[in-house]
Design an enzyme around this catalytic site. Structure first.
Site, mmCIF file in Angstrom:
data_model
loop_
_atom_site.group_PDB
_atom_site.id
_atom_site.type_symbol
_atom_site.label_atom_id
_atom_site.label_comp_id
_atom_site.label_asym_id
_atom_site.label_seq_id
_atom_site.Cartn_x
_atom_site.Cartn_y
_atom_site.Cartn_z
ATOM 1 C CB SER A 1 -0.877 0.057 1.254
ATOM 2 O OG SER A 1 -1.577 -1.120 1.436
ATOM 3 C CG HIS B 1 -2.662 -0.697 -3.947
ATOM 4 N ND1 HIS B 1 -3.111 0.586 -3.711
ATOM 5 C CD2 HIS B 1 -2.705 -1.330 -2.754
ATOM 6 C CE1 HIS B 1 -3.407 0.702 -2.439
ATOM 7 N NE2 HIS B 1 -3.173 -0.428 -1.836
ATOM 8 C CD GLU C 1 -3.991 3.380 -6.465
ATOM 9 O OE1 GLU C 1 -4.143 4.603 -6.604
ATOM 10 O OE2 GLU C 1 -3.498 2.871 -5.437
ATOM 11 C CG ASN D 1 -3.760 4.457 0.437
ATOM 12 O OD1 ASN D 1 -4.944 4.442 0.775
ATOM 13 N ND2 ASN D 1 -3.069 3.355 0.244
HETATM 14 N N1 LIG Z 1 -5.817 -4.896 4.264
HETATM 15 C C1 LIG Z 1 -6.027 -3.948 3.363
HETATM 16 O O1 LIG Z 1 -7.039 -3.213 3.405
HETATM 17 C C2 LIG Z 1 -5.025 -3.744 2.240
HETATM 18 C C3 LIG Z 1 -5.440 -3.077 1.077
HETATM 19 C C4 LIG Z 1 -4.537 -2.925 0.019
HETATM 20 C C5 LIG Z 1 -3.241 -3.417 0.149
HETATM 21 N N2 LIG Z 1 -2.869 -4.062 1.301
HETATM 22 C C6 LIG Z 1 -1.495 -4.569 1.376
HETATM 23 O O2 LIG Z 1 -1.507 -5.969 1.120
HETATM 24 C C7 LIG Z 1 -0.464 -6.606 1.850
HETATM 25 C C8 LIG Z 1 -1.051 -7.682 2.721
HETATM 26 O O3 LIG Z 1 -1.979 -7.094 3.600
HETATM 27 P P1 LIG Z 1 -3.097 -7.969 4.339
HETATM 28 O O4 LIG Z 1 -4.094 -7.003 4.871
HETATM 29 O O5 LIG Z 1 -3.522 -9.115 3.479
HETATM 30 O O6 LIG Z 1 -2.224 -8.544 5.563
HETATM 31 P P2 LIG Z 1 -2.500 -9.824 6.438
HETATM 32 O O7 LIG Z 1 -1.792 -9.607 7.720
HETATM 33 O O8 LIG Z 1 -3.959 -10.177 6.463
HETATM 34 O O9 LIG Z 1 -1.761 -10.993 5.593
HETATM 35 C C9 LIG Z 1 -0.374 -11.115 5.441
HETATM 36 C C10 LIG Z 1 -0.071 -12.604 5.344
HETATM 37 O O10 LIG Z 1 1.298 -12.789 4.984
HETATM 38 C C11 LIG Z 1 1.719 -13.994 5.602
HETATM 39 N N3 LIG Z 1 3.167 -14.049 5.642
HETATM 40 C C12 LIG Z 1 4.011 -13.345 6.443
HETATM 41 N N4 LIG Z 1 5.299 -13.710 6.190
HETATM 42 C C13 LIG Z 1 5.247 -14.627 5.208
HETATM 43 C C14 LIG Z 1 6.235 -15.390 4.533
HETATM 44 N N5 LIG Z 1 7.535 -15.270 4.825
HETATM 45 N N6 LIG Z 1 5.843 -16.260 3.571
HETATM 46 C C15 LIG Z 1 4.524 -16.420 3.286
HETATM 47 N N7 LIG Z 1 3.536 -15.729 3.905
HETATM 48 C C16 LIG Z 1 3.896 -14.863 4.861
HETATM 49 C C17 LIG Z 1 1.076 -13.938 6.979
HETATM 50 O O11 LIG Z 1 1.045 -15.208 7.601
HETATM 51 C C18 LIG Z 1 -0.294 -13.366 6.661
HETATM 52 O O12 LIG Z 1 -1.261 -14.389 6.458
HETATM 53 C C19 LIG Z 1 0.245 -5.499 2.620
HETATM 54 O O13 LIG Z 1 1.339 -5.067 1.870
HETATM 55 C C20 LIG Z 1 -0.813 -4.411 2.720
HETATM 56 O O14 LIG Z 1 -0.269 -3.117 2.848
HETATM 57 C C21 LIG Z 1 -3.733 -4.253 2.336
#
Ligand SMILES: NC(=O)c1ccc[n+]([C@@H]2O[C@H](COP(=O)([O-])OP(=O)(O)OC[C@H]3O[C@@H](n4cnc5c(N)ncnc54)[C@H](O)[C@@H]3O)[C@@H](O)[C@H]2O)c1
Length: 284
Positions: A119, A140, A152, A190
């Site tokens: 993000s 994104h 995005e 954002n």
């Molecule tokens: N949540 C949102 O609203 C949102 C929106 C857009 C973008 N994002 C971005 O997406 C990405 C993920 O966010 P999220 O909300 O899904 O987070 P989340 O915490 O729900 O999921 C992250 C996952 O990554 C896994 N993980 C961590 N280390 C790992 C590894 N070494 N190998 C494999 N898996 C591993 C974790 O176990 C977890 O399940 C981030 O970069 C976040 O900024 C999030």
């Protein structure tokens, strides 16, 4: 290049949404999680996502069955080697993402496209962690992935146009509406929404009106589905705080500085809907 096989590394909120949508669309998908427990959680999330899509009538039982057969989940990163595109969706932690991107780069063929769902982390930082910076872009997605149309597509100054086009085509094929933007902190979404959310908190701090009143002005007067306080609770106050802090670090513009009240809520663990309490209290 026709994209048929997708790999997703990190199967949390976003990763599972991407896997579900890709499997529904007909792609072969492999999802990689850090632990067996993570795999189980991801399996349950995707199953719940398919069930919800089925219940809304957007999928037939036959299509749901076919989607279930198109994805596999594992803890073995080697499973990504045959992928045409690898999407990284681990925690928003720059050191972790740099490490993972380096490992992915070492495992996949030179024609494989790499993408990150970050993000706020500059794509150039992640691209520099690989031997193919021209083939690393941002993809994104928005939360919840099955419902939100926008993706995005983030290009860096060295992105190959072929790669950007391939990601636009992929997002379109997934039923999304991709918008290509440049690699600036916050991208477009954002960059614009975060200062608006922070301004609402500052208005409340100054005693302009209470939170419900500010939300009402925005929903009733501007036809937004949610006001800034409910939207912040939905995104997660920790996420809003971290995005703001990261953009403030980059721009040094006070508009991005997290307001005191936001910091206090985060320190109290009142993170929004996901903890049942944020600016509002959620009984469900
Ligand atoms: N949540 C949102 O609203 C949102 C929106 C857009 C973008 N994002 C971005 O997406 C990405 C993920 O966010 P999220 O909300 O899904 O987070 P989340 O915490 O729900 O999921 C992250 C996952 O990554 C896994 N993980 C961590 N280390 C790992 C590894 N070494 N190998 C494999 N898996 C591993 C974790 O176990 C977890 O399940 C981030 O970069 C976040 O900024 C999030």
């Amino acid at each position: 290049m026709q994209i048929e096989r997708l790999a997703v590394v990190g199967c949390g909120t976003m990763g599972t949404g991407i896997i579900q949508v890709a499997a529904q669309t007909g792609l072969e998908v492999v999802g990689v999680e850090a632990t067996a427990e993570g795999v189980r959680r991801a399996q349950d999330r995707i199953e719940a996502g398919l069930e919800a899509t089925l219940a809304r009538g957007k999928l037939t039982p036959e299509q749901a069955r076919a989607a279930r057969e198109r994805f596999t989940l594992t803890t073995d990163l080697d499973a990504i080697t045959a992928a045409d595109v690898v999407v990284e969706a681990v925690f928003e932690d720059v050191e972790l993402k740099v490490e993972i991107l380096g490992k992915i780069d070492a495992l996949v063929g030179e024609n494989t496209f790499l993408a990150s769902n970050t993000s706020t982390i500059p794509l150039v930082v992640l691209a520099a962690a690989t031997r193919r910076p021209e083939r690393v872009v941002g993809l994104h997605f928005f939360n919840p992935v099955p419902a939100m149309k926008l993706v995005e597509v983030i290009r860096t100054p060295v992105s190959e146009p072929e790669h950007v086009r391939a990601m636009v085509d992929l997002a379109t094929r997934l039923g999304k509406s991709p918008v290509v933007v440049n690699d600036v902190p916050g991208f477009v979404g954002n960059l614009l929404i975060v200062p608006y959310l922070l301004d609402a908190v500052r208005a409340y701090e100054r005693g302009v009106a209470d939170m419900e009143a500010i939300d009402d002005v925005i929903t009733l007067g501007f036809n937004h589905r949610m006001g800034p306080f409910r939207l912040s609770d939905l995104i997660g106050l920790d996420i809003v705080h971290d995005m703001a802090a990261s953009m403030y670090e980059e721009y040094k513009d006070p508009r991005y500085q997290p307001p005191v009240l936001l910091k206090q809520y985060v320190r109290l663990g009142r993170l929004g809907r996901k903890t049942g309490r944020g600016f509002y209290v959620y009984e469900d």
